[in-house]
Design a protein around this motif. Structure first.
Motif, PDB file in Angstrom:
ATOM      1  N   LEU A  45      11.231   9.898   0.540  1.00 37.51           N
ATOM      2  CA  LEU A  45       9.646   9.818   0.752  1.00 37.51           C
ATOM      3  C   LEU A  45       9.090  11.234   0.496  1.00 37.51           C
ATOM      4  CD1 LEU A  45      10.185   8.747   4.400  1.00 37.51           C
ATOM      5  CD2 LEU A  45       9.817   7.273   2.440  1.00 37.51           C
ATOM      6  N   THR A  46       8.145  11.058  -0.353  1.00 35.69           N
ATOM      7  CA  THR A  46       7.519  12.398  -0.978  1.00 35.69           C
ATOM      8  C   THR A  46       6.598  13.099   0.113  1.00 35.69           C
ATOM      9  OG1 THR A  46       5.364  10.987  -1.887  1.00 35.69           O
ATOM     10  CG2 THR A  46       7.440  11.457  -3.375  1.00 35.69           C
ATOM     11  N   HIS A  47       5.942  11.955   0.872  1.00 36.24           N
ATOM     12  CA  HIS A  47       5.002  12.609   1.963  1.00 36.24           C
ATOM     13  C   HIS A  47       4.961  11.547   3.094  1.00 36.24           C
ATOM     14  CE1 HIS A  47       2.293  10.915  -0.768  1.00 36.24           C
ATOM     15  NE2 HIS A  47       1.069  11.087  -0.134  1.00 36.24           N
ATOM     16  N   GLY A  48       4.066  11.863   4.005  1.00 35.55           N
ATOM     17  CA  GLY A  48       3.984  10.883   4.878  1.00 35.55           C
ATOM     18  C   GLY A  48       2.704  10.102   5.009  1.00 35.55           C
ATOM     19  N   HIS A  49       2.096   9.782   4.195  1.00 37.10           N
ATOM     20  CA  HIS A  49       0.769   8.914   4.163  1.00 37.10           C
ATOM     21  C   HIS A  49       1.287   7.732   4.218  1.00 37.10           C
ATOM     22  CE1 HIS A  49      -2.133  12.354   2.232  1.00 37.10           C
ATOM     23  NE2 HIS A  49      -2.058  12.381   3.812  1.00 37.10           N
ATOM     24  N   ALA A  50       0.372   6.683   4.891  1.00 39.05           N
ATOM     25  CA  ALA A  50       0.752   5.420   5.195  1.00 39.05           C
ATOM     26  C   ALA A  50       0.993   4.807   3.883  1.00 39.05           C
ATOM     27  CB  ALA A  50      -0.394   4.699   5.898  1.00 39.05           C
ATOM     28  N   ASP A  51       0.405   4.856   2.762  1.00 40.93           N
ATOM     29  CA  ASP A  51       0.828   4.202   1.530  1.00 40.93           C
ATOM     30  C   ASP A  51       1.842   4.697   0.820  1.00 40.93           C
ATOM     31  OD1 ASP A  51      -0.967   6.574   1.330  1.00 40.93           O
ATOM     32  OD2 ASP A  51      -1.654   5.734  -0.771  1.00 40.93           O
ATOM     33  N   HIS A  52       2.747   5.289   1.315  1.00 41.01           N
ATOM     34  CA  HIS A  52       4.038   5.987   0.909  1.00 41.01           C
ATOM     35  C   HIS A  52       5.285   5.635   1.923  1.00 41.01           C
ATOM     36  CE1 HIS A  52       1.990   7.922  -2.519  1.00 41.01           C
ATOM     37  NE2 HIS A  52       1.000   8.084  -1.833  1.00 41.01           N
ATOM     38  N   ILE A  53       4.896   5.497   3.026  1.00 40.17           N
ATOM     39  CA  ILE A  53       6.056   5.147   4.192  1.00 40.17           C
ATOM     40  C   ILE A  53       5.777   3.958   4.749  1.00 40.17           C
ATOM     41  CG2 ILE A  53       6.445   7.642   4.554  1.00 40.17           C
ATOM     42  CD1 ILE A  53       4.946   7.408   7.357  1.00 40.17           C
ATOM     43  N   GLY A  54       4.736   3.059   4.231  1.00 37.63           N
ATOM     44  CA  GLY A  54       4.427   1.901   4.887  1.00 37.63           C
ATOM     45  C   GLY A  54       5.409   1.038   5.365  1.00 37.63           C
ATOM     46  N   ASP A  55       6.474   0.735   4.419  1.00 40.92           N
ATOM     47  CA  ASP A  55       7.685  -0.198   4.622  1.00 40.92           C
ATOM     48  C   ASP A  55       9.008   0.690   4.846  1.00 40.92           C
ATOM     49  OD1 ASP A  55       6.476  -2.665   4.411  1.00 40.92           O
ATOM     50  OD2 ASP A  55       5.972  -1.923   2.386  1.00 40.92           O
ATOM     51  N   VAL A  56       9.003   1.744   5.334  1.00 38.23           N
ATOM     52  CA  VAL A  56      10.238   2.446   5.567  1.00 38.23           C
ATOM     53  C   VAL A  56      10.972   1.898   6.843  1.00 38.23           C
ATOM     54  CG1 VAL A  56       9.171   4.137   6.919  1.00 38.23           C
ATOM     55  CG2 VAL A  56      11.172   4.894   5.742  1.00 38.23           C
ATOM     56  N   ASP A  57      10.242   1.170   7.588  1.00 43.04           N
ATOM     57  CA  ASP A  57      10.861   0.599   8.634  1.00 43.04           C
ATOM     58  C   ASP A  57      12.027  -0.369   8.163  1.00 43.04           C
ATOM     59  OD1 ASP A  57       8.599  -0.746   8.117  1.00 43.04           O
ATOM     60  OD2 ASP A  57       8.600  -1.777   9.825  1.00 43.04           O
ATOM     61  N   ARG A  58      11.897  -0.925   7.266  1.00 45.33           N
ATOM     62  CA  ARG A  58      12.560  -1.978   6.689  1.00 45.33           C
ATOM     63  C   ARG A  58      13.911  -1.501   6.368  1.00 45.33           C
ATOM     64  NH1 ARG A  58       9.414  -6.896   5.170  1.00 45.33           N
ATOM     65  NH2 ARG A  58       7.416  -6.697   5.799  1.00 45.33           N
ATOM     66  N   TYR A  59      14.026  -0.391   6.141  1.00 46.84           N
ATOM     67  CA  TYR A  59      15.478   0.124   5.581  1.00 46.84           C
ATOM     68  C   TYR A  59      16.093   0.949   6.793  1.00 46.84           C
ATOM     69  CZ  TYR A  59      13.118  -1.501   1.740  1.00 46.84           C
ATOM     70  OH  TYR A  59      12.352  -2.404   0.727  1.00 46.84           O
ATOM     71  N   GLU A  60      15.865   0.825   8.035  1.00 53.12           N
ATOM     72  CA  GLU A  60      16.547   1.666   9.011  1.00 53.12           C
ATOM     73  C   GLU A  60      17.881   1.774   8.866  1.00 53.12           C
ATOM     74  OE1 GLU A  60      17.234   1.380  14.172  1.00 53.12           O
ATOM     75  OE2 GLU A  60      16.166  -0.042  13.077  1.00 53.12           O
ATOM     76  N   GLY A  61      18.781   2.375   8.979  1.00 55.40           N
ATOM     77  CA  GLY A  61      20.400   2.828   8.631  1.00 55.40           C
ATOM     78  C   GLY A  61      20.836   3.230   7.309  1.00 55.40           C
ATOM     79  N   CYS A  62      19.503   3.414   6.227  1.00 56.49           N
ATOM     80  CA  CYS A  62      19.656   3.781   5.000  1.00 56.49           C
ATOM     81  C   CYS A  62      19.913   5.457   5.061  1.00 56.49           C
ATOM     82  CB  CYS A  62      18.562   3.607   4.153  1.00 56.49           C
ATOM     83  SG  CYS A  62      18.720   1.756   3.445  1.00 56.49           S
ATOM     84  N   GLY A  63      20.311   5.850   4.103  1.00 55.64           N
ATOM     85  CA  GLY A  63      20.225   7.338   3.840  1.00 55.64           C
ATOM     86  C   GLY A  63      18.624   7.799   3.648  1.00 55.64           C
ATOM     87  N   LEU A  64      18.183   8.809   4.074  1.00 56.21           N
ATOM     88  CA  LEU A  64      17.061   9.125   4.065  1.00 56.21           C
ATOM     89  C   LEU A  64      16.859  10.634   3.589  1.00 56.21           C
ATOM     90  CD1 LEU A  64      13.788   8.659   4.788  1.00 56.21           C
ATOM     91  CD2 LEU A  64      14.302   9.518   6.898  1.00 56.21           C
ATOM     92  N   VAL A  65      16.122  10.841   2.689  1.00 55.62           N
ATOM     93  CA  VAL A  65      15.819  11.962   1.681  1.00 55.62           C
ATOM     94  C   VAL A  65      14.354  12.460   1.981  1.00 55.62           C
ATOM     95  CG1 VAL A  65      15.939  13.443  -0.277  1.00 55.62           C
ATOM     96  CG2 VAL A  65      17.524  11.814   0.156  1.00 55.62           C
ATOM     97  N   ALA A  66      14.035  13.384   2.544  1.00 51.04           N
ATOM     98  CA  ALA A  66      12.672  13.764   3.028  1.00 51.04           C
ATOM     99  C   ALA A  66      12.740  15.230   3.643  1.00 51.04           C
ATOM    100  CB  ALA A  66      11.946  12.812   3.920  1.00 51.04           C
ATOM    101  N   THR A  67      11.657  15.668   3.972  1.00 45.33           N
ATOM    102  CA  THR A  67      11.623  16.856   4.831  1.00 45.33           C
ATOM    103  C   THR A  67      11.985  16.710   6.162  1.00 45.33           C
ATOM    104  OG1 THR A  67       9.162  16.781   5.305  1.00 45.33           O
ATOM    105  CG2 THR A  67       9.646  17.904   3.379  1.00 45.33           C
ATOM    106  N   PRO A  68      12.365  17.912   6.818  1.00 44.89           N
ATOM    107  CA  PRO A  68      12.948  17.717   8.167  1.00 44.89           C
ATOM    108  C   PRO A  68      11.612  16.936   9.126  1.00 44.89           C
ATOM    109  CG  PRO A  68      13.723  19.724   7.265  1.00 44.89           C
ATOM    110  CD  PRO A  68      12.657  19.059   6.433  1.00 44.89           C
ATOM    111  N   GLU A  69      10.478  17.387   8.821  1.00 46.37           N
ATOM    112  CA  GLU A  69       9.510  17.012   9.554  1.00 46.37           C
ATOM    113  C   GLU A  69       9.366  15.301   9.478  1.00 46.37           C
ATOM    114  OE1 GLU A  69       8.417  21.230   8.656  1.00 46.37           O
ATOM    115  OE2 GLU A  69       9.420  19.295   7.565  1.00 46.37           O
ATOM    116  N   ILE A  70       9.196  15.031   8.159  1.00 50.12           N
ATOM    117  CA  ILE A  70       9.158  13.390   8.002  1.00 50.12           C
ATOM    118  C   ILE A  70      10.482  12.754   8.603  1.00 50.12           C
ATOM    119  CG2 ILE A  70       9.081  11.957   6.268  1.00 50.12           C
ATOM    120  CD1 ILE A  70       7.470  13.762   4.632  1.00 50.12           C
TER     121      ILE A  70
END
Length: 239
Positions: A45-70
């Motif tokens: 995830l490059t940043h937290g705007h809705a048009d960039h994280i809109g479907d991240v909930d579909r990938y629960e359990g995956c590895g996640l690469v993002a800033t600690p805040e995100i």
């Protein structure tokens, strides 16, 4: 390395046996793909705007690469993820995930979570993805892809990313209004000195509707030898 564009800033990158999905947002006019069809090893995830994280909930359990805040925001709102390093990463860092090396670099943009002024996601980012670890020694055998994220033109593209991280290909936002438009994106491509360039972040909403031929023309106007590929949504390019 295989690159598939799903419209907007959503890319699927395969490095040997490792599958990465960048900025999952499938509610855009360029794709017919159901996000459930994809099974990435890692979501970036490059940043937290809705048009960039809109479907991240579909990938629960995956590895996640993002800033600690995100990372914390996603875990609080979308479920459990296997965050790289246990808590994410930050600008300037390089992590090895499967067969890929991912370097996080700054992007010039804003980063309210879900486009809200109430919560900040830290500094926006772009990702440089390679099949070898970046070093000061140039490696002609490596393959490297730069996803610039949402950004304006910045001299780090000329002074750091191009000469030291040496991307072979770059996906750059061209839609203007919220990011670079065709002119500045063409300058970015010239500075990066890549062999291949892909426009992204355009035609999703009325403010960012453009004629991509303008970007092609601007790249030619810089004198660059870079080949521009205007992909169709869901199209794959082998790098």
């Amino acid at each position: 390395m295989e690159l598939t564009w799903y419209g907007h800033s959503t890319w699927h990158v395969t490095v040997d046996d490792t599958e990465l999905l960048i900025d999952p947002f499938f509610d855009n006019p360029k794709t017919d793909t159901d996000p459930e069809e994809l099974d990435p090893d890692y979501v970036l995830l490059t940043h937290g705007h809705a048009d960039h994280i809109g479907d991240v909930d579909r990938y629960e359990g995956c590895g996640l690469v993002a800033t600690p805040e995100i990372v914390e925001y996603c875990e609080d709102n979308f479920g459990d993820f296997k965050a790289v390093g246990g808590m994410g990463m930050n600008l300037g860092g390089t992590v090895e995930i499967g067969d890929a090396f991912v370097t996080m670099h700054r992007a010039d943009h804003t980063n309210g979570m879900d486009t809200s002024y109430g919560t900040s996601g830290g500094m926006p980012a772009g990702f440089i993805i390679s099949d070898t670890k970046p070093t000061q020694v140039s490696d002609k055998e490596s393959t490297t892809f730069y996803h610039a994220g949402d950004t304006g033109l910045m001299t780090e593209m000329r002074d750091v990313i191009g000469p030291f991280l040496e991307p072979d290909a770059a996906a750059v936002p061209v839609g203007d209004h919220f990011t670079m438009g065709p002119l500045q994106a063409a300058v970015a491509v010239d500075w990066l000195d890549v062999d291949h360039a892909f426009p992204m972040h355009y035609d999703t909403f009325p403010p960012i509707e453009i004629d991509t031929q303008d970007f092609v023309n601007e790249v030619k106007g810089t004198g660059s030898d870079t080949e521009v590929h205007v992909l169709d949504g869901d199209e794959t390019f082998e790098l």
